[in-house]
Design an enzyme around this catalytic site. Structure first.
Site, short mmCIF file in Angstrom:
data_model
loop_
_atom_site.label_atom_id
_atom_site.label_comp_id
_atom_site.label_asym_id
_atom_site.label_seq_id
_atom_site.Cartn_x
_atom_site.Cartn_y
_atom_site.Cartn_z
N ASP A 83 -38.70 -14.05 87.50
CA ASP A 83 -40.04 -13.57 86.38
C ASP A 83 -40.95 -14.69 86.14
O ASP A 83 -40.26 -15.50 86.40
CB ASP A 83 -38.70 -12.99 85.60
CG ASP A 83 -39.96 -12.02 84.22
OD1 ASP A 83 -40.85 -12.02 84.57
OD2 ASP A 83 -39.69 -11.77 84.13
N LYS A 84 -41.73 -15.05 85.06
CA LYS A 84 -42.76 -15.62 84.62
C LYS A 84 -42.30 -15.27 82.77
O LYS A 84 -41.82 -14.24 82.99
CB LYS A 84 -43.57 -15.57 85.24
CG LYS A 84 -44.54 -14.93 84.65
CD LYS A 84 -45.23 -15.84 83.66
CE LYS A 84 -46.41 -14.55 82.67
NZ LYS A 84 -47.07 -14.95 81.75
N HIS A 85 -42.28 -16.05 82.27
CA HIS A 85 -42.68 -16.63 80.86
C HIS A 85 -43.26 -17.19 80.32
O HIS A 85 -43.34 -18.68 80.58
CB HIS A 85 -41.15 -16.97 79.88
CG HIS A 85 -41.11 -16.01 78.69
ND1 HIS A 85 -40.88 -15.49 78.49
CD2 HIS A 85 -40.97 -18.16 78.02
CE1 HIS A 85 -41.01 -15.08 76.91
NE2 HIS A 85 -41.00 -16.55 76.41
N SER A 86 -44.18 -16.94 79.95
CA SER A 86 -45.39 -17.58 78.67
C SER A 86 -44.84 -17.16 77.35
O SER A 86 -44.22 -16.69 76.85
CB SER A 86 -46.36 -16.76 79.14
OG SER A 86 -47.44 -17.17 77.77
N THR A 123 -47.88 -8.34 76.25
CA THR A 123 -47.48 -7.65 77.43
C THR A 123 -47.73 -5.58 77.91
O THR A 123 -48.42 -5.58 77.79
CB THR A 123 -46.19 -8.21 79.07
OG1 THR A 123 -47.19 -9.33 78.76
CG2 THR A 123 -46.82 -6.85 80.17
N ARG A 171 -33.46 -17.22 61.03
CA ARG A 171 -35.08 -18.92 61.71
C ARG A 171 -36.21 -18.50 60.64
O ARG A 171 -36.85 -19.85 60.23
CB ARG A 171 -34.78 -19.27 63.06
CG ARG A 171 -34.08 -19.72 64.24
CD ARG A 171 -33.92 -19.53 65.74
NE ARG A 171 -35.55 -20.13 65.66
CZ ARG A 171 -35.54 -20.11 66.64
NH1 ARG A 171 -35.16 -19.39 67.92
NH2 ARG A 171 -36.62 -21.22 66.95
N SER A 186 -33.57 -19.21 73.12
CA SER A 186 -33.86 -17.98 72.56
C SER A 186 -35.09 -17.47 73.24
O SER A 186 -34.37 -16.07 74.05
CB SER A 186 -35.08 -17.66 71.52
OG SER A 186 -35.45 -17.32 70.50
N LYS A 190 -32.85 -14.41 76.86
CA LYS A 190 -33.26 -13.03 77.46
C LYS A 190 -33.56 -12.78 78.50
O LYS A 190 -33.53 -12.34 79.36
CB LYS A 190 -34.23 -12.70 76.08
CG LYS A 190 -34.43 -12.35 74.89
CD LYS A 190 -35.83 -12.38 73.75
CE LYS A 190 -35.73 -13.41 73.18
NZ LYS A 190 -36.94 -14.04 72.44
N LYS A 191 -34.07 -14.41 79.06
CA LYS A 191 -34.38 -14.10 80.55
C LYS A 191 -33.28 -13.94 81.62
O LYS A 191 -33.80 -13.54 82.68
CB LYS A 191 -35.70 -14.97 80.55
CG LYS A 191 -36.94 -15.15 80.31
CD LYS A 191 -37.54 -14.13 81.22
CE LYS A 191 -38.76 -13.37 80.71
NZ LYS A 191 -38.95 -12.33 80.35
N1 URA Z 1 -40.54 -16.93 71.27
C1 URA Z 1 -38.76 -16.97 72.05
O1 URA Z 1 -38.70 -15.57 71.78
N2 URA Z 1 -38.42 -17.49 70.94
C2 URA Z 1 -38.92 -19.02 70.39
O2 URA Z 1 -38.13 -19.06 69.65
C3 URA Z 1 -39.89 -18.75 70.06
C4 URA Z 1 -40.92 -18.22 71.06
#
Ligand code: URA
Length: 407
Positions: A83-86, A123, A171, A186, A190-191
Site C-alpha cells: 500500500d502507499k500513504h501520502s 480518498t 494532540r 500515528s 494505522k498502515k
Molecule cells: N496524519 C496522521 O494520520 N497522523 C498525524 O499525526 C499526522 C498526519
C-alpha cells in the site's frame, strides 16, 4: 489492565529526558485505551514526548503498541501485499490510479483510506462521487474483492489502531501534533495494521502540505522509513513538492474525472509520473508501470474495482449541475506562483472539503487549474475554472487571485 510499573514513574522519567522500554510503552498505550491511564496523564506523556523526543527504539515500540491496540488485518493471498500513504496534499488523487495500476503489476493492494479534513481531500470522499460506490464493505467482502480484483479501496473495518484515535484528538487539544515521533507512530500504526509486506510513502512538503519545509519533511521521511522497516514492513519513501497542486483538478468528482483520464493514458504528466514513482521499487518497475499507464491497460481493472464496490460508471458522477466561472489572466504573464494552500482553501470554501469530521462534502464543486508555474499566458486566457454550487464563490475567487499573486 495488568498492574504496571506505575504511571507516575514513567512520566517522571520521560519528563527528565529518559527513555521508556518497549514493555512500558505497551503498558502505557494499553492503559490509554482502557482508560486506566487518565487523559491528564496521557496529555502529560504527549507533552514530555513533544519536548524530549523519543529514541528510534522507543518510536518503533510505541508504533507497534499503537498498531496492536486494535485489529491487525491479514490477507490469504499468494503475492506481495502493498500500500502507499501520502501525508496529504491538494489535488492528490494518486490513490485512485495507483491501486488498480499496482494490481495490474501483480501486487495485492488492500487500501484503507480516510476522509478529507480542512484543505486536503480524502480518498473516500473522491470515490463516493461515483454513483453507488460503497466504501464500507465488510471484511469478508474485502477478502473476496482483494483475491478477485487484486485491490480494494475502503474505509476502516473494525477498528484499526484505536489508540491513535484517542491520542490524535489529545494532540490536537494540547498543541503536540507536530512532533516527528508522534506523527510517525500515528501514520504507521494505522498502515501497519493493514497487514502489509511493503509500504510506499509520499511525504509532501510545501504550502499545501502538513510539513511546510523540505527539511522537516525529510526528517519525517527518514523516521518513517526507519520505523516502518524496524516494524518489519519493507518501507520506502519519497519527498514531493506540494507548493503547487498535483494535476489540474481539485475537488471530488473533478479529481475522479482526472484520475480516470490518467487511467486511460490521458492524464497530466506530474500525476502520471508521481503515481508510477510511488509504485516502482526501482527504475525498471517505474518504467513498466508507466508503460501500462500510458497504454491505458489498468482501465479495465479500475472498472472491476468500481463494480466490486457497487459503483456505476455508466451513471454521471455525483454533484452535477454546478456552475462554472472562468478566472482569466488580467494581462500577458508568465506564471510565477500557483499556491497549493490558497487553491486548496478555495476548493474547501466551495464545499469540496469539510471543517469537522462529520460534515458532508459537495461532490461536484472545486477548481480546474489551467496555468501552472512556468506557463506563459496571454491576457484573457483561462487561469482557473471555479466550479461552484451554493456557497463560497466570492471567497474562492479572492483565494484564486491570491494563489497567483494577482490580488
Ligand atoms: N496524519 C496522521 O494520520 N497522523 C498525524 O499525526 C499526522 C498526519
Amino acid at each position: 489492565m495488568a498492574a504496571g510499573p506505575g504511571i507516575e514513574l514513567l512520566l517522571e522519567r520521560k519528563r527528565d529526558g529518559g527513555a521508556l522500554t518497549a514493555d512500558e510503552l505497551t503498558w502505557l498505550v494499553g492503559g490509554i485505551v482502557d482508560e486506566s491511564v487518565t487523559r491528564a496523564q496521557a496529555a502529560a506523556f504527549l507533552a514530555f514526548t513533544f519536548l524530549r523526543g523519543m529514541t528510534d527504539e522507543e518510536t518503533v515500540a510505541f508504533t507497534l503498541a499503537m498498531r496492536d491496540s486494535g485489529d491487525v488485518l491479514s490477507w490469504a493471498v499468494d503475492g506481495t501485499v502493498v500500500d502507499k500513504h501520502s501525508t496529504g496534499g491538494v489535488g492528490d488523487k494518486v490513490s485512485l490510479i495507483l491501486a488498480p495500476l499496482w494490481a495490474e503489476l501483480g501486487y495485492y493492494v488492500p487500501m484503507i483510506s480516510g476522509r478529507g479534513l480542512g484543505h486536503t481531500g480524502g480518498t473516500l470522499d473522491k470515490l463516493e462521487a461515483i454513483e453507488g460506490f460503497r466504501t464500507d464493505l465488510e471484511i469478508d467482502e474485502l477478502h473476496r474483492v482483494l483475491a478477485d480484483v487484486g485491490c480494494f479501496m475502503n474505509g476502516q473495518t473494525g477498528e484499526l489502531a484505536p489508540a491513535d484515535r484517542i491520542l490524535y484528538a489529545l494532540r490536537n487539544e494540547t498543541s503536540t501534533v507536530p512532533a516527528i515521533p508522534l506523527i510517525t507512530a500515528s501514520i504507521l500504526s494505522k498502515k501497519l495494521a493493514e497487514g502489509l509486506d511493503e509500504l510506499s510513502l509520499d511525504v509532501k512538503w510545501g504550502t499545501g502540505a502538513f510539513m511546510k519545509t523540505r527539511e522537516d519533511a525529510a526528517a519525517l521521511r527518514d523516521m518513517l522509513v526507519a520505523v516502518g522497516n524496524g516494524a518489519g514492513v519493507r518501507t520506502r519513501a519519497r519527498l514531493t513538492d506540494m507548493n503547487v497542486p498535483l494535476g489540474h483538478a481539485i475537488g471530488n468528482a473533478l479529481e475522479v474525472e482526472e484520475a480516470m483520464a490518467c487511467l486511460k493514458g490521458e492524464g497530466p504528466e506530474d500525476l502520471a509520473q508521481l503515481t508510477c514513482e510511488l509504485i516502482g521499487r526501482d527504475e525498471a518497475e517505474v518504467a513498466r508501470a508507466r508503460d501500462l499507464l500510458d497504454r491505458g491497460v489498468a482501465w479495465e481493472r479500475w472498472e472491476r474495482l468500481v463494480a466490486a464496490h457497487h459503483g456505476d460508471l455508466s451513471a454521471p458522477l455525483r454533484g452535477g449541475g454546478c456552475t462554472r466561472v472562468v478566472v482569466e489572466a488580467p494581462r500577458d504573464l508568465t506564471i510565477g506562483r500557483c499556491d497549493a494552500y490558497e487553491l486548496g482553501r478555495a476548493a474547501f470554501v466551495l464545499g469540496a472539503g469539510r471543517r469537522t469530521a462529520a460534515a458532508p462534502v459537495h461532490p461536484g464543486v472545486g477548481l480546474l487549474v489551467h496555468a501552472k508555474p512556468g506557463d506563459s499566458v496571454l491576457r484573457g486566457q483561462p487561469l482557473v475554472t471555479v466550479v461552484h454550487a451554493d456557497r463560497g464563490l466570492d471567497e474562492a475567487l479572492a483565494l484564486v487571485q491570491r494563489a497567483y499573486g494577482l490580488g
